[in-house]
Design an enzyme around this catalytic site. Sequence first.
Site, PDB file in Angstrom:
ATOM      1  N   HIS A  91      38.328  -1.242   6.836  1.00 29.36           N
ATOM      2  CA  HIS A  91      38.939  -1.405   5.514  1.00 29.36           C
ATOM      3  C   HIS A  91      38.582  -0.265   4.567  1.00 29.36           C
ATOM      4  CE1 HIS A  91      40.610  -3.539   2.078  1.00 29.36           C
ATOM      5  NE2 HIS A  91      39.475  -3.349   1.423  1.00 29.36           N
ATOM      6  N   TYR A 149      40.420 -12.024  -8.603  1.00 31.08           N
ATOM      7  CA  TYR A 149      41.128 -12.940  -7.701  1.00 31.08           C
ATOM      8  C   TYR A 149      41.633 -14.165  -8.458  1.00 31.08           C
ATOM      9  CZ  TYR A 149      39.245 -10.135  -3.893  1.00 31.08           C
ATOM     10  OH  TYR A 149      38.955  -9.086  -3.044  1.00 31.08           O
ATOM     11  N   ASP A 163      42.332  -0.950  -1.801  1.00 31.15           N
ATOM     12  CA  ASP A 163      42.141  -2.382  -2.040  1.00 31.15           C
ATOM     13  C   ASP A 163      42.740  -2.738  -3.407  1.00 31.15           C
ATOM     14  OD1 ASP A 163      40.523  -4.823  -0.859  1.00 31.15           O
ATOM     15  OD2 ASP A 163      39.927  -4.733  -2.960  1.00 31.15           O
TER      16      ASP A 163
END
Length: 292
Positions: A273, A219, A109
């Site tokens: 994931h 983010y 990730d």
Amino acid sequence: MPSVLNDPDLGTHGYVHLADVKIHYVAQGDETKPLMLFVHGFPEFWYSWRFQLREFKNDYRVVAIDMRGYGDSDKPSGVANYQMSKLVTDLKQIIPALGYRSCVLVGLDWGAVIARIFASKHPHMVDKLITMNCPRPDIIHNYLETHMFELKKVWYILFFQVPFLPELMLLVNDMKLMETTMAGPNGNLTVGTLSTEDMEAYKYALSRPGAATAVIDYYRAFIRFPPRKISKISCPLLVIWGCKDMILDRDMSAAAAAVVDNQTVKYIEEAGHWVMMDTPDIVNKHMRDFLK
């Protein structure tokens, strides 16, 4: 602190003091062996690599860090403190702080994004690179431009740009959103992969003062300070991809082959994931085969 985080079989806890942050890590294995450094993603911390810490401790000095903003590492305030250049610099400082010149670098990730950029900028510090379920940042951008149907999956990136509300959403109702995202019926892990104690450990890490804002600032910084185009990766690269990822399409995994000299891709159909937790035995075998 949840008892699973003090399991001596996972290693010993320590800290490295960098130029502007203190980074927490868990380490195991002989310090004379090569370094294998693990870098996690969102919304995780070092504990996500527990299966790999146990697996590779006899062959490597295995070290799993809490990235800045996560777990027991420092959480500086301000979005600018989480831009990619800062995160890459952290890795550059961590490796010599641990007593090494280079490492086998493993990331998932956000950890995979940071690891790819680091390997391209500092190739002499990465012997081999292993990434899981996240491609290069420019591949993500280009892929989404040509695969518009993916945008509905990553709405949260835009939502995370809003002040305060995303943090509140993460923390309310005993962090139910994180629980369902990671391990719910429609989550990114097979139901039952995380025990109750495991889930409590993730909640504990995210509940640390300042953590909820810091992890979302990754983010925010990605949008406000987009990383520049990165150079070709020259070291051998293994990409492991859990194909049941609810967000990232498997086609992203091989999309960067043109900018990597030596890339191997391994798909795991039954994994989501968090592939290294979902199917640790398969992941560890792929890693061992690659590292040979």
